[in-house]
Design a protein around this motif. Structure first.
Motif, PDB file in Angstrom:
ATOM      1  N   SER A 121      -5.997  12.107  -8.805  1.00 28.01           N
ATOM      2  CA  SER A 121      -4.604  11.721  -8.587  1.00 28.01           C
ATOM      3  C   SER A 121      -4.503  10.231  -8.283  1.00 28.01           C
ATOM      4  N   SER A 122      -3.356   9.652  -8.622  1.00 25.75           N
ATOM      5  CA  SER A 122      -3.121   8.253  -8.245  1.00 25.75           C
ATOM      6  C   SER A 122      -2.492   8.151  -6.859  1.00 25.75           C
ATOM      7  N   VAL A 123      -2.110   9.306  -6.305  1.00 26.30           N
ATOM      8  CA  VAL A 123      -1.463   9.312  -4.980  1.00 26.30           C
ATOM      9  C   VAL A 123      -2.583   9.368  -3.933  1.00 26.30           C
ATOM     10  N   GLU A 124      -3.256   8.253  -3.777  1.00 27.74           N
ATOM     11  CA  GLU A 124      -4.480   8.260  -2.976  1.00 27.74           C
ATOM     12  C   GLU A 124      -4.198   8.210  -1.479  1.00 27.74           C
ATOM     13  N   MET A 125      -5.166   8.695  -0.717  1.00 28.68           N
ATOM     14  CA  MET A 125      -5.011   8.774   0.736  1.00 28.68           C
ATOM     15  C   MET A 125      -4.846   7.377   1.342  1.00 28.68           C
ATOM     16  N   ILE A 126      -5.745   6.469   0.993  1.00 27.55           N
ATOM     17  CA  ILE A 126      -5.593   5.069   1.341  1.00 27.55           C
ATOM     18  C   ILE A 126      -4.971   4.428   0.100  1.00 27.55           C
ATOM     19  N   GLY A 127      -3.720   4.026   0.213  1.00 30.90           N
ATOM     20  CA  GLY A 127      -2.991   3.567  -0.967  1.00 30.90           C
ATOM     21  C   GLY A 127      -3.783   2.547  -1.763  1.00 30.90           C
ATOM     22  N   ALA A 128      -4.001   2.849  -3.040  1.00 33.84           N
ATOM     23  CA  ALA A 128      -4.714   1.916  -3.917  1.00 33.84           C
ATOM     24  C   ALA A 128      -3.690   1.131  -4.716  1.00 33.84           C
ATOM     25  N   GLU A 129      -4.175   0.170  -5.466  1.00 31.35           N
ATOM     26  CA  GLU A 129      -3.259  -0.673  -6.236  1.00 31.35           C
ATOM     27  C   GLU A 129      -2.419   0.140  -7.216  1.00 31.35           C
ATOM     28  N   HIS A 130      -2.983   1.246  -7.693  1.00 35.05           N
ATOM     29  CA  HIS A 130      -2.293   2.064  -8.689  1.00 35.05           C
ATOM     30  C   HIS A 130      -1.494   3.194  -8.058  1.00 35.05           C
ATOM     31  N   SER A 131      -1.446   3.259  -6.731  1.00 34.30           N
ATOM     32  CA  SER A 131      -0.728   4.340  -6.068  1.00 34.30           C
ATOM     33  C   SER A 131       0.764   4.018  -5.993  1.00 34.30           C
ATOM     34  N   PRO A 132       1.596   5.057  -5.953  1.00 33.76           N
ATOM     35  CA  PRO A 132       3.038   4.818  -5.934  1.00 33.76           C
ATOM     36  C   PRO A 132       3.468   3.852  -4.818  1.00 33.76           C
ATOM     37  N   GLY A 133       4.212   2.838  -5.199  1.00 39.71           N
ATOM     38  CA  GLY A 133       4.743   1.885  -4.240  1.00 39.71           C
ATOM     39  C   GLY A 133       3.802   0.742  -3.900  1.00 39.71           C
ATOM     40  N   MET A 134       2.567   0.804  -4.402  1.00 37.09           N
ATOM     41  CA  MET A 134       1.589  -0.242  -4.071  1.00 37.09           C
ATOM     42  C   MET A 134       1.489  -1.244  -5.229  1.00 37.09           C
ATOM     43  N   GLU A 135       1.297  -2.508  -4.860  1.00 33.17           N
ATOM     44  CA  GLU A 135       1.192  -3.551  -5.888  1.00 33.17           C
ATOM     45  C   GLU A 135      -0.175  -4.224  -5.888  1.00 33.17           C
ATOM     46  N   VAL A 136      -0.793  -4.247  -4.724  1.00 32.12           N
ATOM     47  CA  VAL A 136      -2.127  -4.837  -4.611  1.00 32.12           C
ATOM     48  C   VAL A 136      -2.960  -3.966  -3.668  1.00 32.12           C
ATOM     49  N   HIS A 137      -4.270  -4.181  -3.708  1.00 31.48           N
ATOM     50  CA  HIS A 137      -5.144  -3.487  -2.780  1.00 31.48           C
ATOM     51  C   HIS A 137      -5.019  -4.099  -1.386  1.00 31.48           C
ATOM     52  N   ASN A 138      -4.801  -3.286  -0.403  1.00 31.68           N
ATOM     53  CA  ASN A 138      -4.733  -3.763   0.973  1.00 31.68           C
ATOM     54  C   ASN A 138      -5.582  -2.911   1.899  1.00 31.68           C
ATOM     55  N   GLY A 139      -6.504  -2.193   1.331  1.00 29.50           N
ATOM     56  CA  GLY A 139      -7.262  -1.223   2.109  1.00 29.50           C
ATOM     57  C   GLY A 139      -8.013  -1.830   3.270  1.00 29.50           C
ATOM     58  N   THR A 140      -8.493  -3.053   3.117  1.00 28.31           N
ATOM     59  CA  THR A 140      -9.054  -3.710   4.284  1.00 28.31           C
ATOM     60  C   THR A 140      -7.952  -4.542   4.917  1.00 28.31           C
ATOM     61  N   LEU A 141      -7.897  -4.471   6.228  1.00 29.82           N
ATOM     62  CA  LEU A 141      -6.760  -5.059   6.940  1.00 29.82           C
ATOM     63  C   LEU A 141      -6.915  -6.570   7.058  1.00 29.82           C
ATOM     64  N   GLY A 142      -5.800  -7.235   6.932  1.00 27.96           N
ATOM     65  CA  GLY A 142      -5.792  -8.691   7.089  1.00 27.96           C
ATOM     66  C   GLY A 142      -5.583  -9.443   5.787  1.00 27.96           C
ATOM     67  N   ILE A 143      -5.708  -8.756   4.644  1.00 29.05           N
ATOM     68  CA  ILE A 143      -5.582  -9.495   3.391  1.00 29.05           C
ATOM     69  C   ILE A 143      -4.154  -9.511   2.851  1.00 29.05           C
ATOM     70  N   GLY A 144      -3.301  -8.612   3.350  1.00 27.27           N
ATOM     71  CA  GLY A 144      -1.955  -8.476   2.787  1.00 27.27           C
ATOM     72  C   GLY A 144      -1.093  -9.712   2.950  1.00 27.27           C
ATOM     73  N   LEU A 145      -1.092 -10.275   4.136  1.00 36.67           N
ATOM     74  CA  LEU A 145      -0.198 -11.415   4.382  1.00 36.67           C
ATOM     75  C   LEU A 145      -0.635 -12.635   3.562  1.00 36.67           C
ATOM     76  N   SER A 146      -1.939 -12.808   3.393  1.00 38.66           N
ATOM     77  CA  SER A 146      -2.427 -13.930   2.582  1.00 38.66           C
ATOM     78  C   SER A 146      -1.949 -13.802   1.133  1.00 38.66           C
ATOM     79  N   THR A 147      -2.102 -12.616   0.578  1.00 36.04           N
ATOM     80  CA  THR A 147      -1.687 -12.403  -0.807  1.00 36.04           C
ATOM     81  C   THR A 147      -0.182 -12.573  -0.933  1.00 36.04           C
ATOM     82  N   GLY A 148       0.531 -12.045   0.065  1.00 34.62           N
ATOM     83  CA  GLY A 148       1.987 -12.193   0.070  1.00 34.62           C
ATOM     84  C   GLY A 148       2.387 -13.660   0.119  1.00 34.62           C
ATOM     85  N   ALA A 149       1.653 -14.440   0.894  1.00 37.92           N
ATOM     86  CA  ALA A 149       1.966 -15.867   1.006  1.00 37.92           C
ATOM     87  C   ALA A 149       1.739 -16.578  -0.326  1.00 37.92           C
ATOM     88  N   GLY A 150       0.652 -16.221  -1.003  1.00 36.71           N
ATOM     89  CA  GLY A 150       0.378 -16.831  -2.311  1.00 36.71           C
ATOM     90  C   GLY A 150       1.453 -16.479  -3.321  1.00 36.71           C
TER      91      GLY A 150
END
Lengths: 333, 309
Positions: free
Chosen positions: B124-153
């Motif tokens: 399934s693409s509806v993964e437990m830890i949301g992956a890039e291909h999971s509904p509503g997800m755009e990038v991988h954020n499984g490790t914490l701390g990388i989301g805000l950096s990517t968002g800033a870029g």
């Protein structure tokens, strides 16, 4: 031999100004990576990211998501050791068009362990979606910008800086190895700074009748196994790889894998760092100390052929010694 | 999309849906629904400008990871609408909130309820830890701390392109333990990235227990301000405060809303498990049955009928 000062600086600037989607990122090593002039002349295309590589890599991933093609400039080692997870999640997995320009590959710095990218090829080539390039002379440094930017996905490039020799006339073409000599006794495979070393030994080897087939690689991934095997099959004694890297995971390993996959039972001698860190020192000193130089190659050829060549240091072309402190380098590192 | 439910109704729906899922599956990220329901409901129902979904209501199976050969690869961002200049983009930085995010997509009509039945199922693409291909997800954020950096870029790039759409990052407070978060705030402030804003679920919980027992982080608001962000602090369950915080001017700086939340809001019975709330798994059938009755009553629903799950 023609020496070219700061070939990357001019090449990057001339390419980037024609391609506004190319961005220039730096992590506080701007003059050390030869992009200080670009920063001063094209501030709108330059992003200072500070000493914060983890953020820089994820940020670059975000820029890629927005359709830009960021070129990240720092020492190679800082592109993958500290921010490995960010490299994976933000750049490699989603195949962002981020160009990782890694300066000071291998032992080309007196900065010692913290500055020496000696396992970068090994790390980068195992990352899915990653392309790995390496420059061996000024012509390849001049060509690396356009070559990297031609890749549909992330690229890691080992870039030489400062005063760089011009060994080749033709620009590099991604995926095309250079056949520097077509001998029939021994196949020698080099990349980066070891190519010049093998060329230093070429004249002396020819004089004593050893016929060397010499290949220079600038595209390490994808690795052209087919071409390597064809050349390996055409020589009498076997293959020697000589690399500015650990022998584990670099071009020696790639050659070994290709030969094993094909069931090719030929001898292979891998020259390079052997399960060791290096320390700080000049390039010629470190290359000799760790057996990455022309003399190490001659000894390996004697081992492979079972014949003493009688070649000593004096018979080799002279070692090019760069000044540790020079106007073309921001600092001695 | 037209709002047919109030944000309060959506928040309640998220809690109910996640509760039902956790009951049926003998556990899950229940506490995250308690703390974040209003935040995600607010984002999707009010705060974000999103176009209609571009992906099917029932999520397709896992379609392979990105590669040069996988030419049909798409991310799960299509559930948030198309990538158009006028629309906002959302990153769910703590990817383990995926269950809550999926429940939100269902409550706002962007994913079919059947989508949640595929949660954490092989293929399934509806993964437990949301992956890039999971509904509503755009990038991988499984490790914490990388989301805000990517968002800033992304936000820098969108600003450079003159796009009116903004970038929003949903964050968790545990992420302030990661050095990268501070690098990201510093960079966003230095580069004047003010089309970036974040809402942080400050529930003071992390995997090993209460944050103060695992790693004290001090005064997050002061630290963020000192690194260059505009900060608004609110009660995470007060939607009026959330609306006001979102309107905080932040010219030349990123805005970070600290949403102080309760990890058991709406399911106070869960306090019995405090501070082990990161992933609630029932220790016995008796506990499961007891929680089913007690929490269902709190949520105003009948206890979940437990079948063969």
């Amino acid at each position: 031999m023609e020496m070219v000062n700061r070939p990357y600086a001019a090449a990057f600037e001339s390419y980037a100004v024609k391609n506004p989607e190319v961005l220039c990122l730096s992590a506080d090593l701007t003059s050390s990576c030869e992009i200080d002039g670009f920063r001063d002349r094209h501030p709108e295309q330059f992003l200072s990211m500070g000493m914060a590589e983890q953020n820089m890599l994820s940020f670059a991933g975000g820029l890629g998501l927005a359709g830009f093609r960021p070129f990240i400039h720092t020492f190679g080692v800082f592109l993958y050791r500290r921010p490995y997870d960010q490299l994976m999640a933000s750049i490699a997995y989603p195949r962002r068009k981020v160009r990782l320009m890694g300066f000071l590959p291998g032992i080309t710095t007196p900065g010692g362990m913290t500055h020496q990218a000696i396992e970068d090829i090994s790390v980068m080539r195992t990352i899915p979606n990653m392309t790995v390039l390496e420059t061996g002379d000024a012509t390849e440094v001049e060509g690396i910008v356009e070559a990297a930017d031609s890749i549909d996905g992330p690229v890691y490039a080992r870039v030489l800086r400062g005063s760089v020799p011009r060994l080749f006339k033709d620009p590099m073409k991604v995926g095309e190895l250079r056949v520097l000599s077509e001998g029939s006794d021994v196949l020698v495979i080099t990349a980066g700074i070891t190519t010049e070393e093998a060329m230093r030994a070429g004249g002396a080897l020819a004089k004593v009748g050893v016929s060397v087939r010499h290949l220079h690689l600038n595209t390490l991934k994808p690795f052209d196994a087919r071409a390597i095997l064809d050349h390996a099959a055409s020589v009498r004694y076997g293959v020697i790889t000589l690399e500015n890297h650990l022998i584990a995971g670099g071009i020696g390993s790639m050659t070994a894998e290709a030969m094993a996959d094909a069931g090719m039972g030929r001898r292979l001698i891998r020259l390079g760092l052997k399960d060791t860190y290096a320390h700080g020192g000049s390039k010629p000193y470190l290359m000799r100390y760790y057996g990455l130089d022309a003399m190490a190659l001659v000894k390996a050829i004697e081992d492979l052929t079972g014949q003493q060549t009688g070649i000593d240091e004096d018979a080799l072309d002279s070692v090019r010694v760069d000044a540790v402190h020079s106007a073309v380098k921001a600092e001695a590192l | 999309m037209k709002n047919v439910k109030t944000t309060e109704e959506i928040a309640l729906g998220i809690r109910r849906r996640v509760f039902e899922h956790c009951m049926r599956n003998n556990g899950g990220y229940l506490s995250q629904a308690c703390s974040a329901a209003e935040q995600l409901a607010f984002l999707y129902n009010e705060a974000l400008k999103l176009g209609d979904p571009t992906l099917p209501m029932i999520p397709p199976p896992f379609g392979g990871v990105p590669s040069a050969e996988n030419t049909t690869y798409v991310t799960g961002a299509g559930y948030n609408g198309p990538f158009e200049p006028q629309f906002d983009r959302l990153f769910i930085a703590p990817a383990h909130y995926a269950l809550v995010a999926y429940a939100t997509l269902i409550e706002v009509g962007r994913m079919a309820p059947e989508g949640l039945e595929m949660f954490n199922k092989d293929g399934s693409s509806v993964e437990m830890i949301g992956a890039e291909h999971s509904p509503g997800m755009e990038v991988h954020n499984g490790t914490l701390g990388i989301g805000l950096s990517t968002g800033a870029g992304l936000a820098w790039g969108r600003k450079r392109r003159g796009e009116s759409g903004e970038v929003c990052v949903f964050m968790s407070d545990g992420e302030v333990q990661e050095g990268q978060t501070w690098e990201a705030v510093q960079a966003a402030a230095h580069h004047g990235i003010d089309n970036l804003w974040a809402i942080m679920d400050v529930n003071r919980q992390q995997c090993d227990g209460a944050m103060d027992s695992v790693m004290t982080v001090g005064d997050i608001a002061t630290k963020l301000r000192n690194f260059g962000a505009v900060v608004a602090e609110i009660d995470a369950h007060d939607l009026a405060a959330m609306r006001q915080a979102r309107a905080t001017p932040h010219d030349g700086q990123p805005l970070i809303i600290l949403a102080n939340s309760s990890p058991t809001k709406g399911m106070e019975f869960l306090m019995r498990r405090f501070p082990r709330l990161h992933y609630v798994r029932f220790k016995s059938d008796a506990e499961r049955a007891e929680m089913n009755i007690a929490i269902a009553a709190e949520l105003g629903i009948e206890p979940i009928k437990l079948g063969e799950h």
